[in-house]
Scaffold this active site. Structure first.
Site, PDB file in Angstrom:
ATOM      1  N   ASP A   1       0.819  -1.206   0.000  1.00 57.81           N
ATOM      2  CA  ASP A   1       0.000   0.000   0.000  1.00 57.81           C
ATOM      3  C   ASP A   1       0.858   1.262   0.000  1.00 57.81           C
ATOM      4  OD1 ASP A   1       0.807  -0.828   2.574  1.00 57.81           O
ATOM      5  OD2 ASP A   1      -0.701   0.426   3.543  1.00 57.81           O
TER       6      ASP A   1
ATOM      7  N   GLU B   1      -0.831  -1.989   5.174  1.00 62.81           N
ATOM      8  CA  GLU B   1       0.007  -1.976   6.382  1.00 62.81           C
ATOM      9  C   GLU B   1      -0.085  -0.636   7.101  1.00 62.81           C
ATOM     10  OE1 GLU B   1       3.153  -0.954   8.945  1.00 62.81           O
ATOM     11  OE2 GLU B   1       3.090  -0.119   6.917  1.00 62.81           O
ATOM     12  N   GLU B   2      -0.312   0.429   6.348  1.00 59.18           N
ATOM     13  CA  GLU B   2      -0.190   1.771   6.904  1.00 59.18           C
ATOM     14  C   GLU B   2      -1.374   2.211   7.763  1.00 59.18           C
ATOM     15  OE1 GLU B   2       2.384   3.523   6.849  1.00 59.18           O
ATOM     16  OE2 GLU B   2       3.595   2.978   5.105  1.00 59.18           O
TER      17      GLU B   2
ATOM     18  N   HIS C   1       7.639   8.613   4.755  1.00 60.00           N
ATOM     19  CA  HIS C   1       6.382   9.369   4.768  1.00 60.00           C
ATOM     20  C   HIS C   1       6.577  10.825   4.342  1.00 60.00           C
ATOM     21  CE1 HIS C   1       3.969   6.379   7.488  1.00 60.00           C
ATOM     22  NE2 HIS C   1       4.879   5.758   6.739  1.00 60.00           N
TER      23      HIS C   1
END
Length: 404
Positions: free
Chosen positions: A91, A149-150, A375
């Site tokens: 993702d 996952e995020e 990020h």
């Protein structure tokens, strides 16, 4: 450690040769995925792309696995033996890319700002190489392409509930890590990544005019006091030798300059490396919320949930993997660090709770030493880390299967 059996040097060299031959395809795949990111639980096209990669191969492929668009592939040697699972997440993040790369994201507001495009690319090529080598090992290799996952609750729990770990003897996971120099792998026993609790709270006061604060009850003032006071939980309630962070990352108190707001919304998180620390912070946070209500005469709606547990690497398996990396003659591996831990969180932790697992970090710092944090909208990776990752994970998996 006690003497163990490993895959032969010839088998590993065959794997390395196949990966070297396929490295450009690996990079091409990564760049395609980077151009077409999809955020957590919305990765329909990415899941389809992954599944299509396995067309024409004699492997069992399951799609839409779990609560999202997971893909699970089983490479079966046809001979009895262990089953090793290898996991890669796919993702992206809700970030607008600012790298200026020629293959930058084409999807507005979405970016692979954490390197999961690289995870998927290395895993696809590694899986293809292992498929071509299935006559060289016994047992099965289960490839777990995990979505989401995020974003809590993450994709791991849904895949576990659907049975992805059935029959699995050991599991390996990797995160390529920009702050670590290329050529370094970090592989540590025990607690290796922090657990996380998520916080959402609305502080309700009484709105009014800025010229007559005595007639209102200012939620902004109460919220500001709370943000500062909450930091004392870590500084005065947690053992200084234990790791903990408490962050309020969103303070929504915006309004007109002369209007006293009646409600303020806060969001944040807590990180910890031990469950005891998690419990201490939660207990004191909730006590402080009650105190805030009494002190300021406000009402607080609180959501507090521990959504990702501490990621604990299995001691015995991790020691075995460390030995594998030390003895597998991977040319690109220059340094093995067996002590490093990370304060970020990972839902691979749920897999590690169920089966013996090892999670590693592979350095992907650009060669010039300049990197942006994960990020960040300017996040970039060193693509040379991709074949190193494939070789390290592949060699460890072959050694686990050989150690009967």
């Amino acid at each position: 450690m006690t003497e163990v059996k490993q895959a032969s040097a010839a088998v590993k060299e065959k794997l390395y040769h196949l990966i070297d031959e396929k490295t450009q395809r690996m990079i091409d795949i990564r760049r395609y995925l980077h151009q077409h990111p999809e955020v957590s639980f919305e990765e329909k096209a990415t899941g389809a792309y992954i599944a299509k990669f396995y067309e024409g191969k004699s492997v069992a492929v399951e799609t839409n696995y779990g609560d999202g668009y997971g893909v699970v592939v089983v490479i079966d040697s046809g001979r009895p033996g262990k089953t090793v699972a290898l996991r890669a997440d796919f993702d992206a993040l809700p970030v607008q890319e600012e790298t200026g790369l020629p293959y930058a994201s084409q999807n507005k507001g979405a970016m692979h700002a954490c390197g999961h495009d690289g995870h998927t690319a290395y895993m696809l090529i590694l899986a293809e190489a292992l498929y071509e080598m299935r006559a060289d090992f016994d047992g099965k290799i289960k490839i777990v392409h995990q979505p989401a996952e995020e974003t809590p609750p993450g994709g791991a729990r849904g895949m576990i509930k659907a049975g992805v770990l059935d029959g699995v003897d050991a599991m390996l996971g990797v995160h390529a890590w920009a702050p670590i120099p290329y050529g370094t792998i970090e592989c540590t026993k025990g607690a290796v990544m922090a657990g996380r609790s998520s916080i959402k709270m609305t502080i309700k006061g009484k709105g009014g005019h800025g010229s007559a604060p005595q007639l209102a009850n200012d939620a902004n003032v109460a919220a500001s006091f709370f943000v500062a006071a909450a930091q004392t939980i870590v500084s005065r309630r947690v053992d200084p030798f234990e790791m903990a962070t408490l962050t309020i990352g969103n303070f929504d108190g915006k309004g007109s300059f002369n209007v006293i707001k009646d409600a303020v919304y806060l969001e944040g998180d807590v990180r910890f490396m031990k469950q005891e620390t998690c419990d201490i912070v939660e207990k004191n946070f909730k006590q402080m919320v009650k105190g805030l209500e009494t002190m300021f005469g406000v009402e607080v709606d609180l959501f507090y949930d521990t959504d990702y547990p501490v990621l604990n690497n299995n001691d015995a398996l991790t020691e075995f993997v460390q030995h594998s990396l030390q003895t597998s003659n991977i040319a690109e591996l220059q340094h093995l660090d067996m002590t490093h831990t990370e304060s970020a969180s990972e839902d691979f932790a749920y897999f590690a709770q169920k089966v013996p697992s090892t999670f590693m970090f592979v350095g992907e710092m650009p060669d010039d030493g300049v990197f942006y944090p994960h990020h960040s909208p300017k996040f970039v990776i060193n693509e040379k880390a991709l074949p190193l990752t494939a070789k390290a994970v592949g060699a460890a998996a072959l050694d686990i299967l050989a150690n009967k």
